[in-house]
Design an enzyme around this catalytic site. Sequence first.
Site, mmCIF file in Angstrom:
data_model
loop_
_atom_site.group_PDB
_atom_site.id
_atom_site.type_symbol
_atom_site.label_atom_id
_atom_site.label_comp_id
_atom_site.label_asym_id
_atom_site.label_seq_id
_atom_site.Cartn_x
_atom_site.Cartn_y
_atom_site.Cartn_z
ATOM 1 N N LEU A 1 44.740 -36.964 -6.987
ATOM 2 C CA LEU A 1 44.537 -37.866 -8.376
ATOM 3 C C LEU A 1 43.028 -37.872 -9.023
ATOM 4 C CD1 LEU A 1 47.314 -40.352 -7.331
ATOM 5 C CD2 LEU A 1 47.504 -38.290 -8.584
ATOM 6 N N ASP B 1 33.233 -38.736 -3.134
ATOM 7 C CA ASP B 1 34.250 -38.477 -2.215
ATOM 8 C C ASP B 1 33.578 -38.106 -0.712
ATOM 9 O OD1 ASP B 1 37.414 -37.283 -2.758
ATOM 10 O OD2 ASP B 1 36.623 -36.607 -0.822
ATOM 11 N N SER C 1 50.017 -48.169 -4.011
ATOM 12 C CA SER C 1 51.035 -47.342 -3.440
ATOM 13 C C SER C 1 52.393 -47.856 -3.512
ATOM 14 C CB SER C 1 50.743 -46.770 -2.368
ATOM 15 O OG SER C 1 51.843 -45.924 -1.953
ATOM 16 N N TYR D 1 49.692 -47.566 6.704
ATOM 17 C CA TYR D 1 49.044 -47.228 5.325
ATOM 18 C C TYR D 1 49.439 -48.122 4.188
ATOM 19 C CZ TYR D 1 49.272 -44.401 0.964
ATOM 20 O OH TYR D 1 48.916 -43.851 -0.263
ATOM 21 N N SER E 1 52.987 -39.074 -7.311
ATOM 22 C CA SER E 1 52.212 -38.438 -8.465
ATOM 23 C C SER E 1 51.917 -36.945 -8.144
ATOM 24 C CB SER E 1 51.183 -39.055 -8.937
ATOM 25 O OG SER E 1 50.769 -38.547 -10.100
ATOM 26 N N ARG F 1 64.434 -37.940 -3.969
ATOM 27 C CA ARG F 1 63.686 -39.416 -4.264
ATOM 28 C C ARG F 1 62.715 -39.297 -5.265
ATOM 29 N NH1 ARG F 1 58.984 -41.070 -2.254
ATOM 30 N NH2 ARG F 1 58.432 -43.115 -1.972
#
Length: 268
Positions: A17, A36, A113, A138, A168, A176
């Site tokens: 993303l 990153d 999320s 998570y 995404s 799902r």
Amino acid sequence: MAKPFKRLLITGAAGRLGSVLRQALATQADTLRLSDIESLGPLAEHEEGCQCDLGDYEAVLPLLEGVDAVVHAGGVPLEDTFAKLLNGNIVGTYNIYEAARRHGVKRVIYTSSNHAIGFYDRTEVLDASVPHRPDTLYGLTKCFAEDLGRYYWDKFGIESVNIRIGSSFEQPLDRRMLATWLSFGDFAQLVERALLAPRVAHMIVYGMSNNRETLWDNHQARSLGFVPQDSAEAYREQVEAQHPPLRHDEPAARFHGGNFAGAGHFED
Ligand code: 15L
């Protein structure tokens, strides 16, 4: 034409993303500062890069210097060991907010999320005001980050938009995702709206395209001016041909978080 921002920070810019945002937000800022833990590859002229671990406060502090806003997409993107989640998602997100406070950065867009609410049954359509119900450690780190954003708003006036992303990907990968899919284009649009909206305070929205089948009432996102352009329906035939129907008692069919809810403890 002048761009709305001088400098934006994108964390997790080498990820799936983050890479979408690296492309899309080039139209919004003169300079994109990218971070990153993985290599960012060659940098374009309008890009600044820093390869670092978000769990390292000394590395994160200078990242926030001189930026107008941050899109925080870095961290661990799936269930993992508690040690990795603690460092990447909990310490890492704290470091982002704290560095934002130190440098007077006033807005954070956070890629939360659906796994923050993944243990709700699919018979319930949820809006973004429901209490957390994480389906994994998570997911629990996403709950922490959403609450951290609320705390930094209430105490220090730093605004946040927490985008509870469904799924995404380039296209829906299973049944799902016919309900949870967020196209890359709609993701980019939602982040742009969250950055540009005049006042957001502390908001939670769902990251979902204009799917016919839906688990979430996304009126909060519409108030940002988000008008999703894509729908998973375009892929239904293909997905249904490739994936047999799920049994009703399977976690993937029962819970918002799908298989995340059915998985055991990661470290067992
Ligand atoms: C997530 O939070 C993950 O980062 C992504 O890889 C997908 O698994 C998504 O949730 C999902 O629920 O489909």
